[in-house]
Design an enzyme around this catalytic site. Structure first.
Site, short mmCIF file in Angstrom:
data_model
loop_
_atom_site.label_atom_id
_atom_site.label_comp_id
_atom_site.label_asym_id
_atom_site.label_seq_id
_atom_site.Cartn_x
_atom_site.Cartn_y
_atom_site.Cartn_z
N SER A 97 37.34 37.32 30.00
CA SER A 97 36.51 38.30 29.56
C SER A 97 35.05 38.33 28.47
O SER A 97 34.19 38.23 29.12
CB SER A 97 37.77 39.40 28.60
N HIS A 233 44.60 43.20 33.20
CA HIS A 233 43.29 42.01 32.33
C HIS A 233 43.69 40.83 32.04
O HIS A 233 42.86 39.51 31.82
CB HIS A 233 43.13 42.77 31.70
#
Length: 258
Positions: A97, A233
């Site tokens: 990320s 995610h």
């Protein structure tokens, strides 16, 4: 292969000493994350690969320091402490990320300002650096409750931490700085890394599309491959063994640096 890490550094944590390791992997956490995120991956990769977890300013044992709200500044701080640790072992970078952006900018600095190119970059759970979304929310401008709700929606943060007001006073400032860093990041033109990229993505990640992920190939002069994993995610938290196997396979056979 004695390392200055034996006496500790501000930015790096070594969880499983591996004096005979053939390669080294520097791991960059997500927004709000800490070096300990990579403890399990370190255990899986030892003793062949030594993992160094990056500890950003403003959290855990660096809580007294102010969080850094700029990706380029974070990368510069990482590189400043990393260069003295370099040896003849191949160095790879892994970021998830926000960490993928910091890892990428670290690779650029290492190669083009210090003449020490990384052997490989693993970018996980993040669209390509040049990819922007118009009208994207500015989470770092939300009030504390709005920031907590965002963390809950995204997952990856222990709910017990989000429910404790005293802990939130410590946690939220660096989290806000991290979101500021991500949301204000702009790719700067310039030389790209020459090392190969491996891009990892969850097949149900709401933060990325395959088109956005594919554009990582625009940011390296080397090969770029995409690996898709089941999950959202934070698929990396559930797929440690598979990711370790992938990393090991990609690092195997890398030659020592000159």
């Amino acid at each position: 292969m004695n390392s200055p890490l034996a006496t500790g550094t501000r930015s790096y944590r070594r969880f499983h000493p591996a004096p005979g390791a053939r390669s080294r992997l520097v791991c960059f956490p997500h927004a709000g994350g800490a070096a300990g995120t990579y403890t399990a991956l370190s255990k899986e990769l030892a003793p062949d690969t030594e993992v160094l977890g990056v500890q950003y300013p403003g959290r855990q044992d660096r809580a007294a320091e102010k969080g850094v709200g700029d990706i380029h500044e974070l990368a510069a701080g990482v590189v400043e402490e990393l260069v003295p640790l370099l040896d003849d072992r191949p160095l790879a970078l892994f970021g998830h990320s926000m960490g993928a952006l910091v890892a990428y900018e670290t690779a650029r600095l290492l190669e083009h300002e210090h003449g020490a190119p990384a052997a490989m970059l693993f970018a996980s759970g993040r669209r390509a650096p040049s990819r922007r979304r118009e009208g994207e929310r500015k989470i770092h401008l939300k009030d504390d409750q709005g920031l907590v709700e965002e963390l809950r929606a995204l997952g990856g943060t222990d709910e017990r931490l989000l429910a404790e007001p005293a802990l939130l006073e410590v946690i939220l400032p660096p989290v806000r700085a991290d979101y500021r860093a991500v949301e204000t990041y702009r790719h700067r033109p310039g030389p790209e890394p020459r090392c190969p990229f491996t891009v990892l993505v969850g097949d149900e990640d709401p933060r990325t599309t395959m088109e956005e992920v594919d554009d990582w190939r625009l940011h390296t002069d080397g090969a770029c491959t995409v690996e898709v994993f089941p999950g959202g995610h934070f698929f990396v938290l559930d797929r440690t063994q598979e990711i370790a196997a992938l990393v090991s396979a990609r690092l195997r056979g890398l030659a020592p640096t000159a």
